[in-house]
Design an enzyme around this catalytic site. Sequence first.
Site, PDB file in Angstrom:
ATOM      1  N   ILE A 241       0.825  -1.230   0.000  1.00 27.27           N
ATOM      2  CA  ILE A 241       0.000   0.000   0.000  1.00 27.27           C
ATOM      3  C   ILE A 241       0.852   1.270   0.000  1.00 27.27           C
ATOM      4  O   ILE A 241       0.340   2.336  -0.332  1.00 27.27           O
ATOM      5  CB  ILE A 241      -0.980   0.127   1.209  1.00 27.27           C
ATOM      6  CG1 ILE A 241      -0.367  -0.366   2.494  1.00 27.27           C
ATOM      7  CG2 ILE A 241      -2.324  -0.463   0.914  1.00 27.27           C
ATOM      8  CD1 ILE A 241      -1.085   0.200   3.717  1.00 27.27           C
TER       9      ILE A 241
ATOM     10  N   ASN B 111      12.646  -7.992   6.164  1.00 29.79           N
ATOM     11  CA  ASN B 111      12.995  -7.296   7.401  1.00 29.79           C
ATOM     12  C   ASN B 111      12.644  -8.174   8.594  1.00 29.79           C
ATOM     13  O   ASN B 111      11.557  -8.763   8.633  1.00 29.79           O
ATOM     14  CB  ASN B 111      12.240  -5.969   7.499  1.00 29.79           C
ATOM     15  CG  ASN B 111      12.643  -4.998   6.399  1.00 29.79           C
ATOM     16  OD1 ASN B 111      13.807  -4.948   6.001  1.00 29.79           O
ATOM     17  ND2 ASN B 111      11.686  -4.245   5.899  1.00 29.79           N
TER      18      ASN B 111
ATOM     19  N   HIS C  91       7.227 -11.681   5.448  1.00 30.14           N
ATOM     20  CA  HIS C  91       6.945 -11.275   4.073  1.00 30.14           C
ATOM     21  C   HIS C  91       8.236 -10.907   3.364  1.00 30.14           C
ATOM     22  O   HIS C  91       9.172 -10.394   3.964  1.00 30.14           O
ATOM     23  CB  HIS C  91       5.964 -10.098   4.031  1.00 30.14           C
ATOM     24  CG  HIS C  91       6.353  -8.958   4.919  1.00 30.14           C
ATOM     25  ND1 HIS C  91       6.120  -8.975   6.274  1.00 30.14           N
ATOM     26  CD2 HIS C  91       6.966  -7.782   4.652  1.00 30.14           C
ATOM     27  CE1 HIS C  91       6.566  -7.852   6.810  1.00 30.14           C
ATOM     28  NE2 HIS C  91       7.098  -7.107   5.845  1.00 30.14           N
TER      29      HIS C  91
HETATM   30  P1  5GP Z   1       7.936  -4.341   6.950  1.00 25.77           P
HETATM   31  O1  5GP Z   1       8.543  -3.026   7.351  1.00 25.77           O
HETATM   32  O2  5GP Z   1       7.180  -5.011   8.077  1.00 25.77           O
HETATM   33  O3  5GP Z   1       8.945  -5.242   6.283  1.00 25.77           O
HETATM   34  O4  5GP Z   1       6.937  -3.988   5.802  1.00 25.77           O
HETATM   35  C1  5GP Z   1       5.560  -3.995   5.921  1.00 25.77           C
HETATM   36  C2  5GP Z   1       5.023  -3.512   4.607  1.00 25.77           C
HETATM   37  O5  5GP Z   1       3.650  -3.816   4.556  1.00 25.77           O
HETATM   38  C3  5GP Z   1       5.179  -2.002   4.408  1.00 25.77           C
HETATM   39  O6  5GP Z   1       5.890  -1.751   3.202  1.00 25.77           O
HETATM   40  C4  5GP Z   1       3.736  -1.502   4.340  1.00 25.77           C
HETATM   41  O7  5GP Z   1       3.560  -0.462   3.414  1.00 25.77           O
HETATM   42  C5  5GP Z   1       2.959  -2.753   3.957  1.00 25.77           C
HETATM   43  N1  5GP Z   1       1.602  -2.823   4.486  1.00 25.77           N
HETATM   44  C6  5GP Z   1       1.222  -2.601   5.776  1.00 25.77           C
HETATM   45  N2  5GP Z   1      -0.102  -2.784   5.918  1.00 25.77           N
HETATM   46  C7  5GP Z   1      -0.562  -3.131   4.690  1.00 25.77           C
HETATM   47  C8  5GP Z   1      -1.875  -3.459   4.208  1.00 25.77           C
HETATM   48  O8  5GP Z   1      -2.870  -3.459   4.921  1.00 25.77           O
HETATM   49  N3  5GP Z   1      -1.976  -3.768   2.884  1.00 25.77           N
HETATM   50  C9  5GP Z   1      -0.882  -3.769   2.046  1.00 25.77           C
HETATM   51  N4  5GP Z   1      -1.104  -4.079   0.770  1.00 25.77           N
HETATM   52  N5  5GP Z   1       0.361  -3.485   2.475  1.00 25.77           N
HETATM   53  C10 5GP Z   1       0.524  -3.167   3.777  1.00 25.77           C
END
Ligand code: 5GP
Length: 110
Positions: free
Chosen positions: A30, A86, A99
Site C-alpha cells: 500500500i 525485514n 513477508h
Molecule cells: P515491513 O517493514 O514489516 O517489512 O513492511 C511492511 C510492509 O507492509 C510495508 O511496506 C507496508 O507499506 C505494507 N503494508 C502494511 N499494511 C498493509 C496493508 O494493509 N496492505 C498492504 N497491501 N500493504 C501493507
Amino acid sequence: MSCIFCDIITGKAPAQIVYQDNDAVAFYDINPKAKVHILIVPRKHIASVNNVESGDQTVLGSLFLAARNIAETQGIAEKGYRLMVNTGSNAGQIVYHLHMHLLGGGVFDD
Ligand code: 5GP
Ligand code: ZN
C-alpha cells in the site's frame, strides 16, 4: 491475535492480489517504495524469520519461486529486482507476518 496479512490471505481485508499458489500469496504494497513493490507472504502465519522452523523449508522456498514468477510477469526479471525480508524492530519490521518485499522497475529511495 489479529494479523492484517492473514486477513488479506483469507479475503477478510482488501488487497490487490497479483499471485497465489498453495504456499504463498502476493499483493501490491500500500505504500510503494519502487515502481513495482509487491509483498510475497506465506499462507502459514510465521511471525518473522526468528520464528522459522525446519518444517517451513518448502514454504520458504515457495516464496522464492513466487518471486521469480512475479518478476517475470511484471517484466522486471531481466533488468533486476531486490528481495528484502525485514526481521525485528531494528530492521524496521512493522507487520509480524513474514513477508518478502519484491522491489523493481526503479527503487524510489535507496
Ligand atoms: P515491513 O517493514 O514489516 O517489512 O513492511 C511492511 C510492509 O507492509 C510495508 O511496506 C507496508 O507499506 C505494507 N503494508 C502494511 N499494511 C498493509 C496493508 O494493509 N496492505 C498492504 N497491501 N500493504 C501493507
Ligand atoms: Zn498472519
